[in-house]
Scaffold this motif. Structure first.
Motif, PDB file in Angstrom:
ATOM      1  N   VAL A 112     -44.813  30.528  47.250  1.00  0.00           N
ATOM      2  CA  VAL A 112     -43.748  30.855  46.300  1.00  0.00           C
ATOM      3  C   VAL A 112     -44.277  31.131  44.904  1.00  0.00           C
ATOM      4  O   VAL A 112     -43.538  31.630  44.059  1.00  0.00           O
ATOM      5  CB  VAL A 112     -42.640  29.777  46.256  1.00  0.00           C
ATOM      6  N   SER A 113     -45.558  30.844  44.661  1.00  0.00           N
ATOM      7  CA  SER A 113     -46.127  31.074  43.331  1.00  0.00           C
ATOM      8  C   SER A 113     -46.614  32.503  43.137  1.00  0.00           C
ATOM      9  O   SER A 113     -46.957  32.885  42.019  1.00  0.00           O
ATOM     10  CB  SER A 113     -47.287  30.114  43.082  1.00  0.00           C
ATOM     11  N   GLN A 114     -46.660  33.271  44.198  1.00  0.00           N
ATOM     12  CA  GLN A 114     -47.169  34.632  44.087  1.00  0.00           C
ATOM     13  C   GLN A 114     -46.147  35.514  43.388  1.00  0.00           C
ATOM     14  O   GLN A 114     -44.931  35.357  43.582  1.00  0.00           O
ATOM     15  CB  GLN A 114     -47.527  35.182  45.470  1.00  0.00           C
ATOM     16  N   PRO A 115     -46.610  36.443  42.559  1.00  0.00           N
ATOM     17  CA  PRO A 115     -45.679  37.319  41.835  1.00  0.00           C
ATOM     18  C   PRO A 115     -44.706  38.013  42.803  1.00  0.00           C
ATOM     19  O   PRO A 115     -45.103  38.521  43.842  1.00  0.00           O
ATOM     20  CB  PRO A 115     -46.603  38.341  41.164  1.00  0.00           C
ATOM     21  N   GLY A 116     -43.437  37.936  42.452  1.00  0.00           N
ATOM     22  CA  GLY A 116     -42.400  38.575  43.246  1.00  0.00           C
ATOM     23  C   GLY A 116     -41.910  37.770  44.433  1.00  0.00           C
ATOM     24  O   GLY A 116     -41.008  38.213  45.150  1.00  0.00           O
ATOM     25  N   ALA A 117     -42.467  36.592  44.679  1.00  0.00           N
ATOM     26  CA  ALA A 117     -42.023  35.772  45.814  1.00  0.00           C
ATOM     27  C   ALA A 117     -40.586  35.312  45.604  1.00  0.00           C
ATOM     28  O   ALA A 117     -40.157  35.069  44.473  1.00  0.00           O
ATOM     29  CB  ALA A 117     -42.936  34.563  46.000  1.00  0.00           C
ATOM     30  N   ASP A 118     -39.869  35.193  46.678  1.00  0.00           N
ATOM     31  CA  ASP A 118     -38.477  34.734  46.639  1.00  0.00           C
ATOM     32  C   ASP A 118     -38.456  33.208  46.523  1.00  0.00           C
ATOM     33  O   ASP A 118     -38.930  32.511  47.414  1.00  0.00           O
ATOM     34  CB  ASP A 118     -37.756  35.186  47.909  1.00  0.00           C
ATOM     35  N   THR A 119     -37.927  32.713  45.438  1.00  0.00           N
ATOM     36  CA  THR A 119     -37.839  31.263  45.239  1.00  0.00           C
ATOM     37  C   THR A 119     -36.411  30.757  45.409  1.00  0.00           C
ATOM     38  O   THR A 119     -36.142  29.597  45.142  1.00  0.00           O
ATOM     39  CB  THR A 119     -38.357  30.856  43.842  1.00  0.00           C
ATOM     40  N   SER A 120     -35.529  31.635  45.858  1.00  0.00           N
ATOM     41  CA  SER A 120     -34.147  31.193  46.053  1.00  0.00           C
ATOM     42  C   SER A 120     -34.031  30.455  47.382  1.00  0.00           C
ATOM     43  O   SER A 120     -34.703  30.792  48.356  1.00  0.00           O
ATOM     44  CB  SER A 120     -33.198  32.388  46.036  1.00  0.00           C
ATOM     45  N   THR A 121     -33.223  29.438  47.385  1.00  0.00           N
ATOM     46  CA  THR A 121     -32.962  28.691  48.615  1.00  0.00           C
ATOM     47  C   THR A 121     -31.684  27.902  48.456  1.00  0.00           C
ATOM     48  O   THR A 121     -31.328  27.509  47.352  1.00  0.00           O
ATOM     49  CB  THR A 121     -34.117  27.731  48.967  1.00  0.00           C
ATOM     50  N   ASP A 122     -31.030  27.698  49.571  1.00  0.00           N
ATOM     51  CA  ASP A 122     -29.899  26.772  49.584  1.00  0.00           C
ATOM     52  C   ASP A 122     -30.233  25.562  50.449  1.00  0.00           C
ATOM     53  O   ASP A 122     -29.379  24.756  50.773  1.00  0.00           O
ATOM     54  CB  ASP A 122     -28.621  27.464  50.071  1.00  0.00           C
ATOM     55  N   GLN A 123     -31.507  25.433  50.789  1.00  0.00           N
ATOM     56  CA  GLN A 123     -31.971  24.318  51.612  1.00  0.00           C
ATOM     57  C   GLN A 123     -32.068  23.045  50.770  1.00  0.00           C
ATOM     58  O   GLN A 123     -32.415  23.098  49.593  1.00  0.00           O
ATOM     59  CB  GLN A 123     -33.359  24.625  52.195  1.00  0.00           C
ATOM     60  N   PRO A 124     -31.798  21.906  51.390  1.00  0.00           N
ATOM     61  CA  PRO A 124     -31.950  20.642  50.661  1.00  0.00           C
ATOM     62  C   PRO A 124     -33.431  20.293  50.490  1.00  0.00           C
ATOM     63  O   PRO A 124     -34.304  20.917  51.098  1.00  0.00           O
ATOM     64  CB  PRO A 124     -31.258  19.631  51.583  1.00  0.00           C
ATOM     65  N   VAL A 125     -33.688  19.309  49.685  1.00  0.00           N
ATOM     66  CA  VAL A 125     -35.037  18.779  49.543  1.00  0.00           C
ATOM     67  C   VAL A 125     -35.514  18.360  50.939  1.00  0.00           C
ATOM     68  O   VAL A 125     -34.779  17.687  51.662  1.00  0.00           O
ATOM     69  CB  VAL A 125     -35.062  17.574  48.575  1.00  0.00           C
ATOM     70  N   PRO A 126     -36.707  18.791  51.342  1.00  0.00           N
ATOM     71  CA  PRO A 126     -37.186  18.410  52.673  1.00  0.00           C
ATOM     72  C   PRO A 126     -37.359  16.903  52.771  1.00  0.00           C
ATOM     73  O   PRO A 126     -37.738  16.250  51.804  1.00  0.00           O
ATOM     74  CB  PRO A 126     -38.521  19.133  52.799  1.00  0.00           C
ATOM     75  N   GLN A 127     -37.061  16.372  53.936  1.00  0.00           N
ATOM     76  CA  GLN A 127     -37.220  14.943  54.187  1.00  0.00           C
ATOM     77  C   GLN A 127     -38.428  14.734  55.068  1.00  0.00           C
ATOM     78  O   GLN A 127     -38.521  15.340  56.140  1.00  0.00           O
ATOM     79  CB  GLN A 127     -35.971  14.386  54.882  1.00  0.00           C
ATOM     80  N   TRP A 128     -39.348  13.926  54.631  1.00  0.00           N
ATOM     81  CA  TRP A 128     -40.617  13.703  55.337  1.00  0.00           C
ATOM     82  C   TRP A 128     -40.636  12.279  55.850  1.00  0.00           C
ATOM     83  O   TRP A 128     -40.678  11.332  55.079  1.00  0.00           O
ATOM     84  CB  TRP A 128     -41.769  13.952  54.375  1.00  0.00           C
TER      85      TRP A 128
END
Length: 161
Positions: free
Chosen positions: A142-158
């Protein structure tokens, strides 16, 4: 003489639920220690200062500890107070992280876990390292230029599995 049928109907103690990783590692105080140790490394390591700089940003330690707490089964404070998963992805937007930086970040985090006195049992350390590998790979993507950082996902649970 005791009635054998009485033993079959006697209440059995309830099995205690397995502690979350958050509980196992010592909760919020342990995560603050971990975040402090990790961030100190990020501000002094020659590879990581390319990303983090050398001057601390206010709130970074607290935000990192809050994120990790939610990921590992603690309170959902990152979601409630700091914007959740989407906010974290946006923090990494356009940083252009490299694989060597990712690897150093994971190495520094594992060393910080030792410094912070996190549990040393193999099961915890394996799951902790797996999360760091997984999460840091997403950060690179997600750090690459132009990467999509949008999400409606919750914080991942580990968890443990």
């Amino acid at each position: 003489m005791t009635d054998p049928s009485a033993a079959a109907t006697a209440p059995q103690p309830e099995a205690q639920p397995e502690p979350t990783i958050f509980q196992h590692l010592g909760g919020a105080p342990a995560l603050v220690k971990l975040a402090e140790a990790q961030y100190r490394r990020c501000l002094t390591d020659p590879v990581l200062t390319q990303v983090f700089g050398t001057e601390p940003r206010p709130g970074h330690v607290e935000h990192l500890a809050t994120w990790l707490g939610e990921v590992f089964g603690g309170p959902d404070d990152y979601t409630q107070q700091l914007g959740g998963h989407g906010a974290l992805l946006r923090h990494h937007a356009n940083l252009g992280l490299t694989e060597p930086q990712r690897q150093r970040f994971v190495e520094a985090f594992l060393a910080a876990a030792d410094e912070a006195g996190l549990p040393g049992d193999e099961r915890f350390r394996r799951r902790f390292a797996e999360y760091l590998e997984w999460g840091s790979q997403i950060a690179v993507e997600v750090s690459q230029p132009g990467a999509d950082t949008s999400t409606d996902q919750p914080v991942p649970q580990w968890g443990w599995s």
